[in-house]
Design a protein around this motif. Structure first.
Motif, PDB file in Angstrom:
ATOM      1  N   VAL A 125       0.837  -1.217   0.000  1.00 43.64           N
ATOM      2  CA  VAL A 125       0.000   0.000   0.000  1.00 43.64           C
ATOM      3  C   VAL A 125       0.869   1.263   0.000  1.00 43.64           C
ATOM      4  O   VAL A 125       0.408   2.348   0.349  1.00 43.64           O
ATOM      5  CB  VAL A 125      -0.979   0.008   1.191  1.00 43.64           C
ATOM      6  CG1 VAL A 125      -2.003  -1.086   1.056  1.00 43.64           C
ATOM      7  CG2 VAL A 125      -0.227  -0.122   2.517  1.00 43.64           C
ATOM      8  N   GLY A 126       2.133   1.110  -0.383  1.00 40.82           N
ATOM      9  CA  GLY A 126       2.982   2.282  -0.553  1.00 40.82           C
ATOM     10  C   GLY A 126       3.827   2.659   0.642  1.00 40.82           C
ATOM     11  O   GLY A 126       4.646   3.573   0.540  1.00 40.82           O
ATOM     12  N   GLY A 127       3.627   2.011   1.767  1.00 43.21           N
ATOM     13  CA  GLY A 127       4.408   2.334   2.956  1.00 43.21           C
ATOM     14  C   GLY A 127       4.276   3.792   3.353  1.00 43.21           C
ATOM     15  O   GLY A 127       3.184   4.367   3.295  1.00 43.21           O
ATOM     16  N   ALA A 128       5.397   4.413   3.712  1.00 41.68           N
ATOM     17  CA  ALA A 128       5.370   5.810   4.163  1.00 41.68           C
ATOM     18  C   ALA A 128       5.029   6.771   3.028  1.00 41.68           C
ATOM     19  O   ALA A 128       4.519   7.872   3.268  1.00 41.68           O
ATOM     20  CB  ALA A 128       6.724   6.170   4.753  1.00 41.68           C
ATOM     21  N   SER A 129       5.308   6.372   1.783  1.00 45.39           N
ATOM     22  CA  SER A 129       5.031   7.258   0.637  1.00 45.39           C
ATOM     23  C   SER A 129       3.539   7.393   0.365  1.00 45.39           C
ATOM     24  O   SER A 129       3.108   8.353  -0.282  1.00 45.39           O
ATOM     25  CB  SER A 129       5.726   6.714  -0.621  1.00 45.39           C
ATOM     26  OG  SER A 129       7.106   6.617  -0.406  1.00 45.39           O
ATOM     27  N   GLY A 130       2.778   6.427   0.813  1.00 44.41           N
ATOM     28  CA  GLY A 130       1.336   6.496   0.609  1.00 44.41           C
ATOM     29  C   GLY A 130       0.899   5.843  -0.688  1.00 44.41           C
ATOM     30  O   GLY A 130       1.687   5.218  -1.392  1.00 44.41           O
ATOM     31  N   MET A 131      -0.333   6.030  -1.018  1.00 40.28           N
ATOM     32  CA  MET A 131      -0.954   5.340  -2.151  1.00 40.28           C
ATOM     33  C   MET A 131      -1.729   6.352  -2.988  1.00 40.28           C
ATOM     34  O   MET A 131      -2.550   7.111  -2.456  1.00 40.28           O
ATOM     35  CB  MET A 131      -1.897   4.270  -1.580  1.00 40.28           C
ATOM     36  CG  MET A 131      -2.414   3.278  -2.559  1.00 40.28           C
ATOM     37  SD  MET A 131      -3.347   2.002  -1.655  1.00 40.28           S
ATOM     38  CE  MET A 131      -3.967   1.077  -3.037  1.00 40.28           C
ATOM     39  N   MET A 132      -1.458   6.370  -4.280  1.00 38.39           N
ATOM     40  CA  MET A 132      -2.208   7.252  -5.176  1.00 38.39           C
ATOM     41  C   MET A 132      -3.594   6.654  -5.447  1.00 38.39           C
ATOM     42  O   MET A 132      -3.705   5.462  -5.733  1.00 38.39           O
ATOM     43  CB  MET A 132      -1.456   7.428  -6.492  1.00 38.39           C
ATOM     44  CG  MET A 132      -0.088   8.076  -6.354  1.00 38.39           C
ATOM     45  SD  MET A 132      -0.178   9.779  -5.773  1.00 38.39           S
ATOM     46  CE  MET A 132      -0.966  10.572  -7.159  1.00 38.39           C
ATOM     47  N   VAL A 133      -4.606   7.489  -5.382  1.00 45.34           N
ATOM     48  CA  VAL A 133      -5.984   7.012  -5.550  1.00 45.34           C
ATOM     49  C   VAL A 133      -6.706   7.924  -6.549  1.00 45.34           C
ATOM     50  O   VAL A 133      -6.587   9.153  -6.472  1.00 45.34           O
ATOM     51  CB  VAL A 133      -6.747   7.026  -4.210  1.00 45.34           C
ATOM     52  CG1 VAL A 133      -8.131   6.406  -4.369  1.00 45.34           C
ATOM     53  CG2 VAL A 133      -5.963   6.291  -3.141  1.00 45.34           C
ATOM     54  N   THR A 134      -7.413   7.309  -7.471  1.00 45.64           N
ATOM     55  CA  THR A 134      -8.181   8.075  -8.462  1.00 45.64           C
ATOM     56  C   THR A 134      -9.343   8.814  -7.795  1.00 45.64           C
ATOM     57  O   THR A 134      -9.982   8.280  -6.883  1.00 45.64           O
ATOM     58  CB  THR A 134      -8.749   7.126  -9.535  1.00 45.64           C
ATOM     59  OG1 THR A 134      -7.678   6.366 -10.090  1.00 45.64           O
ATOM     60  CG2 THR A 134      -9.432   7.905 -10.637  1.00 45.64           C
ATOM     61  N   ASN A 135      -9.605  10.012  -8.279  1.00 45.23           N
ATOM     62  CA  ASN A 135     -10.715  10.794  -7.720  1.00 45.23           C
ATOM     63  C   ASN A 135     -12.047  10.256  -8.241  1.00 45.23           C
ATOM     64  O   ASN A 135     -12.385  10.445  -9.413  1.00 45.23           O
ATOM     65  CB  ASN A 135     -10.555  12.263  -8.103  1.00 45.23           C
ATOM     66  CG  ASN A 135     -11.577  13.147  -7.415  1.00 45.23           C
ATOM     67  OD1 ASN A 135     -12.612  12.668  -6.951  1.00 45.23           O
ATOM     68  ND2 ASN A 135     -11.292  14.429  -7.313  1.00 45.23           N
ATOM     69  N   LEU A 136     -12.776   9.576  -7.385  1.00 45.77           N
ATOM     70  CA  LEU A 136     -14.083   9.013  -7.759  1.00 45.77           C
ATOM     71  C   LEU A 136     -15.214   9.544  -6.883  1.00 45.77           C
ATOM     72  O   LEU A 136     -16.384   9.237  -7.126  1.00 45.77           O
ATOM     73  CB  LEU A 136     -14.033   7.478  -7.637  1.00 45.77           C
ATOM     74  CG  LEU A 136     -13.052   6.753  -8.565  1.00 45.77           C
ATOM     75  CD1 LEU A 136     -12.980   5.277  -8.226  1.00 45.77           C
ATOM     76  CD2 LEU A 136     -13.444   6.949 -10.022  1.00 45.77           C
ATOM     77  N   THR A 137     -14.854  10.300  -5.858  1.00 46.96           N
ATOM     78  CA  THR A 137     -15.883  10.815  -4.941  1.00 46.96           C
ATOM     79  C   THR A 137     -16.615  11.986  -5.588  1.00 46.96           C
ATOM     80  O   THR A 137     -15.994  12.974  -5.961  1.00 46.96           O
ATOM     81  CB  THR A 137     -15.240  11.284  -3.621  1.00 46.96           C
ATOM     82  OG1 THR A 137     -14.545  10.179  -3.030  1.00 46.96           O
ATOM     83  CG2 THR A 137     -16.285  11.777  -2.646  1.00 46.96           C
ATOM     84  N   THR A 138     -17.910  11.841  -5.734  1.00 46.45           N
ATOM     85  CA  THR A 138     -18.735  12.911  -6.315  1.00 46.45           C
ATOM     86  C   THR A 138     -19.762  13.369  -5.298  1.00 46.45           C
ATOM     87  O   THR A 138     -19.996  12.704  -4.281  1.00 46.45           O
ATOM     88  CB  THR A 138     -19.457  12.410  -7.574  1.00 46.45           C
ATOM     89  OG1 THR A 138     -20.295  11.294  -7.200  1.00 46.45           O
ATOM     90  CG2 THR A 138     -18.460  11.956  -8.640  1.00 46.45           C
TER      91      THR A 138
END
Length: 324
Positions: free
Chosen positions: A141-154
């Motif tokens: 899940v990316g560790g400390a760098s985090g995880m890029m997530v697509t914008n799907l929240t509307t």
């Protein structure tokens, strides 16, 4: 006719909420609201969902939990894995995020809810930190760098989740199950002696609150493009706790108002990073000095309207507040 009188307030609230939804949707579609106000609005709604879900655990059931950011993180990462790693639709990710957080709530709730007061708070705080440290060390899940997530929240998704959260928790609180939870908050020994299964109701409140925290996590992850373990530290748990305490322990509408107020204050103070936390703290101190039981205490906002109608010769004063 009697049924309509009993449920008219609910349906009027639903109609007003739908009107608000349409107005905001038109403003967004017409690009009248810019990205700053849209982000603020979405963040406000996510905070309301978190505040209302924690209100069920602390305000209604009286279980002092300060690990809510852990459930928030579980929902965010579980849903992000569903959409980004497994290419699943957003609706399924939303459901999985909530269920994953609810399962986490069940696993931590069964052993730790035998504890009370400060000991329970420490146990839930430990859970939140375990989740954060685990995410920090998992490369998937990316560790400390985090995880890029697509914008799907509307906006329709955000509004639907908010509406469902408020309806479910309000109805649970006003049901016989909710009354059992309130009796546990008021006096657990007395509730136990009256035959109420206190462990069952405490775990149930914990699981439901965790589920909606996971839903909020999913909305958050799919709106702000990137999630990192640092977004879900113990300070986030305290932020959510402040919403509930400031609004009034036992008042759902108070928690909603506090979440709106503090989100606005925090957002508009971003232009003053050096003094932001000082001003934020002063606002909290002033509110607690003049409203030591929170903005609304244990009462709901609707009880003030009923009191006014009773004073004017209307219906009887049946103030609704969460006191057993």
């Amino acid at each position: 006719m009697a049924t309509w009188k009993r449920t008219s307030g609910f349906w009027i609230s639903i109609v007003l909420a739908l009107i608000f939804f349409v107005v905001v949707q038109v403003l967004i579609s017409g690009q009248i609201l810019n990205s700053f106000y849209i982000n603020t609005l979405f963040f406000m709604v996510i905070n309301i969902i978190l505040a209302v879900s924690l209100h069920l655990i602390i305000g209604v059931t009286g279980q002092f939990s300060i690990g809510h950011a852990g459930f928030f993180a579980v929902g965010a990462y579980a849903s992000a894995i569903m959409t980004m790693k497994l290419q699943m639709p957003f609706a399924l990710a939303l459901l999985v995020g909530g269920i994953a957080a609810a399962v986490a709530g069940l696993l931590i709730g069964i052993p730790s809810l035998r504890l009370k007061g400060d000991y329970l708070a420490i146990a839930t705080l430990g859970f939140g930190e375990i989740v954060r440290i685990t995410l920090l060390n998992v490369d998937y899940v990316g560790g400390a760098s985090g995880m890029m997530v697509t914008n799907l929240t509307t906006w329709p998704w955000v509004f639907a989740c908010l509406l469902i959260t408020i309806i479910v928790i309000a109805n649970f609180t006003n049901s016989t199950h909710g009354r059992a939870c309130i009796s546990i908050r008021e006096d657990e020994i007395a509730a136990d002696s009256m035959g109420i299964n206190t462990t069952y109701y405490k775990v149930a409140a914990f699981v439901i609150g965790s589920f909606f925290a996971g839903i909020a996590g999913c909305l958050y992850a799919h709106h702000f493009y990137i999630i990192q373990p640092t977004n879900f530290g113990f300070l986030k748990s305290f932020d959510i706790l402040i919403f509930v305490v400031l609004g009034g322990l036992g008042s759902m509408s108070g928690a909603v108002i506090a979440a709106i107020l503090l989100t606005v204050v925090s957002t508009f103070l971003q232009d003053y990073p050096e003094t932001r936390m000082i001003i934020y703290s002063i606002v909290l101190i002033l509110v607690m000095l003049y409203r030591p039981k929170g903005l609304l205490g244990t009462k709901e906002l609707t009880s003030f309207f009923k009191l006014r109608r009773a004073t004017e010769g209307g219906i009887g004063n049946d103030n609704k507040h969460t006191v057993a």
